[in-house]
Design a protein around this motif. Structure first.
Motif, short mmCIF file in Angstrom:
data_model
loop_
_atom_site.label_atom_id
_atom_site.label_comp_id
_atom_site.label_asym_id
_atom_site.label_seq_id
_atom_site.Cartn_x
_atom_site.Cartn_y
_atom_site.Cartn_z
N ARG A 1 0.58 -1.13 -0.14
CA ARG A 1 -0.09 0.01 0.01
C ARG A 1 0.79 1.18 0.11
NH1 ARG A 1 -5.14 -0.45 1.80
NH2 ARG A 1 -5.16 1.29 3.64
N LEU A 2 0.24 2.23 -1.01
CA LEU A 2 1.49 3.34 -1.02
C LEU A 2 0.74 4.81 -0.42
CD1 LEU A 2 3.73 4.69 -2.29
CD2 LEU A 2 2.28 4.95 -4.48
N PRO A 3 1.39 5.14 0.89
CA PRO A 3 1.08 6.21 1.27
C PRO A 3 1.16 7.47 0.36
CG PRO A 3 2.17 5.22 2.99
CD PRO A 3 2.53 4.43 1.50
N VAL A 4 0.30 8.55 0.38
CA VAL A 4 0.06 9.47 -0.64
C VAL A 4 0.92 10.79 -0.17
CG1 VAL A 4 -1.42 10.97 -1.99
CG2 VAL A 4 -2.39 8.72 -1.10
N TYR A 5 2.18 10.81 -0.92
CA TYR A 5 2.92 11.87 -0.79
C TYR A 5 3.15 12.53 -2.05
CZ TYR A 5 4.55 10.65 3.79
OH TYR A 5 4.80 10.31 5.13
N ILE A 6 3.08 13.94 -2.25
CA ILE A 6 3.09 14.38 -3.64
C ILE A 6 4.66 14.58 -4.01
CG2 ILE A 6 2.80 16.90 -4.64
CD1 ILE A 6 0.28 17.19 -2.90
N ASP A 7 4.93 14.14 -4.95
CA ASP A 7 6.28 14.10 -5.61
C ASP A 7 6.38 15.44 -6.45
OD1 ASP A 7 8.74 12.97 -5.86
OD2 ASP A 7 8.43 12.64 -7.88
N ARG A 8 5.34 15.78 -7.35
CA ARG A 8 5.53 16.90 -8.17
C ARG A 8 4.30 17.15 -8.50
NH1 ARG A 8 9.40 16.41 -13.57
NH2 ARG A 8 7.73 14.88 -14.15
N LEU A 9 3.94 18.35 -8.49
CA LEU A 9 2.79 19.10 -8.98
C LEU A 9 2.54 19.61 -10.27
CD1 LEU A 9 2.60 21.66 -5.88
CD2 LEU A 9 0.96 19.62 -6.23
N VAL A 10 1.21 19.50 -11.00
CA VAL A 10 1.18 19.85 -12.19
C VAL A 10 0.49 21.06 -12.40
CG1 VAL A 10 0.06 19.30 -14.58
CG2 VAL A 10 0.38 17.52 -12.86
N PRO A 11 1.20 22.01 -12.99
CA PRO A 11 0.88 23.37 -12.89
C PRO A 11 -0.55 23.83 -13.18
CG PRO A 11 3.22 22.98 -13.79
CD PRO A 11 2.63 21.78 -13.68
N GLY A 12 -1.27 24.62 -12.86
CA GLY A 12 -2.67 24.85 -13.21
C GLY A 12 -3.35 23.86 -12.72
N GLU A 13 -3.45 22.77 -12.11
CA GLU A 13 -4.23 21.76 -11.84
C GLU A 13 -4.80 22.03 -10.45
OE1 GLU A 13 -5.62 19.43 -13.67
OE2 GLU A 13 -4.20 20.21 -15.69
N ALA A 14 -5.87 21.06 -10.25
CA ALA A 14 -6.28 21.48 -8.74
C ALA A 14 -5.43 21.59 -7.50
CB ALA A 14 -7.53 20.30 -8.57
N ALA A 15 -4.51 20.39 -7.35
CA ALA A 15 -3.76 20.34 -6.21
C ALA A 15 -3.04 21.90 -6.41
CB ALA A 15 -2.85 19.40 -6.30
N ALA A 16 -2.37 22.25 -7.36
CA ALA A 16 -1.39 23.45 -7.28
C ALA A 16 -2.24 24.87 -7.00
CB ALA A 16 -0.80 23.65 -8.62
N LYS A 17 -3.42 24.61 -7.57
CA LYS A 17 -4.43 25.85 -7.16
C LYS A 17 -4.87 26.10 -5.63
CE LYS A 17 -6.47 26.22 -12.07
NZ LYS A 17 -7.83 26.04 -12.51
N ALA A 18 -5.16 24.88 -5.23
CA ALA A 18 -5.34 24.90 -3.67
C ALA A 18 -4.33 25.14 -2.71
CB ALA A 18 -5.90 23.30 -3.38
N GLY A 19 -3.15 25.25 -3.44
CA GLY A 19 -1.98 25.57 -2.40
C GLY A 19 -1.03 24.50 -1.79
#
Length: 451
Positions: free
Chosen positions: A230-248
């Protein structure tokens, strides 16, 4: 279509390589004992071949001796195997006319039984040696990398068939039939599937015994697996302009909840995001030891727009590197273990579930990944080499094992089996193998269209 072509290409390349090595095993032993090999072909060549070459004979060559120049070398047009036609031998070519002629000193049938036995064992021997060399090469080039079970704090995800017998996502394997399981041994899923009882750690504190039903291993065929970290969710790289980046969100954030739903691993995250696809919600992340809550709107597909940190960067990983001389014992260890496990699994074939699980070229092709990956290709090729070696030594007329069976009878009794018996046995064996081939590939077609 692209996936099909990639899998088909891997299958053809692997089988061509394995068969040519297998036939070369027969060829080299035949040449050692001065037996004439009439044809040596990669792929089959009914009616015509793509390429063929017959070396010129030396002037004043001894007609009572054979050489490599007596052989026609070629490439057929049906890319499913190959063959080595040995003079004076009853094989799948069924060249009975040759057998009616006076025996020649360079024919298979005129040689001592032990020489004929080694010729027939040559293909199996070469396939097993090849598997060991491939495993040694994998160990030397890629090494061995694994995550210890006790380091995988979130445990494993299990396929539906495993969950039906009692496994739960998050369980950590401990023992199979009382024997401790070790992540460094790549065959632990096989040991679990073959065991009568598997012991797991549940909820990080409870020890649970799970009874494994008979022939459980065949329930995993359609699942293409058994368990995975099972893979814990750590952000490795953000996609510019997508939801995660917009949310901060920031690279390195650990996502632990979507709205009020805990997401300890990627499995729970994807399910939670599907319920709020296209809707504004909250995401809870752990950042530098602190909890941060952000507002986020996943896209209509339930995606946030980031790449996951690989599991080897999340959990402590043990890496073992092998030098040139160290790699060969490791190759032998993996090869013999693979053979032992494969032979052990054959007992299931004679059950109803085992018969239904038999597959042909489609099932073998599906073993390969959807994208070309050299490590996966060589691992699967090595496994197929072990399987080909074992399957060929089974004492069925038409296979190498059938010839070996009759030769052992000759060695023990000092009496040759008559050519009439050999020819009849070859026909029976070929019919049986043809029916088995039709049945196995029929299973593939049935599973593809009706399951």
């Amino acid at each position: 279509m692209e996936i099909f072509l990639i899998k088909a290409l891997q299958l053809i390349v692997a089988l061509a390589f394995l068969v040519i090595i297998h036939e070369f095993g027969h060829f080299i032993f035949a040449r050692i004992f001065g037996i004439k090999v009439e044809k040596f072909y990669m792929f089959f060549d009914p009616y015509f071949s793509l390429f063929k070459w017959k070396p010129k004979q030396k002037p004043n060559a001894d007609p009572n001796k054979s050489s490599w120049r007596d052989t026609e070398y070629g490439i057929g047009w049906i890319p499913l195997g190959g063959y080595c036609k040995i003079a004076g031998m009853i094989d799948e070519s069924m060249d009975t006319e040759q057998m009616k002629e006076e025996p020649k000193p360079w024919e298979f049938r005129t040689k001592p039984a032990y020489q004929r036995l080694l010729v027939m064992l040559g293909g199996v021997l070469f396939n097993f040696i090849l598997a060991i060399l491939i495993y040694a090469g994998i160990a030397m080039h890629w090494g061995s990398q694994y995550i210890p079970f006790d380091a995988a704090t979130e445990g494993f995800d299990f396929v539906p068939a495993a969950q039906k017998v009692g496994f739960r996502n998050g369980d950590i394997p401990l023992m199979a039939d009382g024997e401790k399981l070790d992540a460094s041994q790549g065959d632990y899923p096989f040991k679990m599937a073959e065991a009568k009882t598997v012991t797991v750690l549940r909820n990080k504190k409870d020890t649970v015994d799970i009874a494994i039903p008979e022939n459980f291993i065949f329930r995993l065929n359609d699942e293409k697996g058994f368990l995975g970290y099972r893979l814990p969710v750590y952000i490795d790289r953000l996609v510019p302009g997508e939801a995660a980046a917009k949310a901060g969100m920031l690279e390195g954030d650990h996502i632990i909840a979507i709205d009020t739903i805990a997401t300890p691993t990627y499995t729970e995250l994807t399910a939670a995001l599907q319920t709020v696809a296209g809707k504004k919600t909250t995401v809870m992340v752990e950042r530098d030891g602190k909890i941060v809550i952000l507002n986020v709107t996943p896209n209509e597909y339930g995606k946030l727009g980031f790449q996951l940190r690989p599991i080897t960067a999340v959990y402590p990983t043990v890496t073992i590197n092998y030098g040139f001389f160290e790699s060969f014992p490791k190759g032998w260890e993996i090869g013999t273990t693979t053979l032992s496990n494969y032979v052990g699994s054959m007992k299931h074939v004679f059950s109803s579930e085992g018969a239904e699980s038999l597959g042909g070229f489609g099932a073998i092709g599906n073993m390969f990944p959807e994208k070309w990956n050299w490590l996966s290709f060589w691992e699967i090729t090595a496994f197929l080499s072990v399987a080909l070696a074992f399957m060929n030594i089974i004492p069925i007329p038409g296979l190498d094992g059938g010839h070996v069976m009759f030769l052992l009878w000759e060695v023990i009794t000092r009496r040759k089996v008559s050519e009439k018996v050999l020819i009849a046995a070859q026909y029976v064996g070929m019919i049986f193998l043809l029916l088995l081939l039709v049945y196995a590939n029929g299973n593939d077609i049935f599973r593809a269209f009706f399951k």
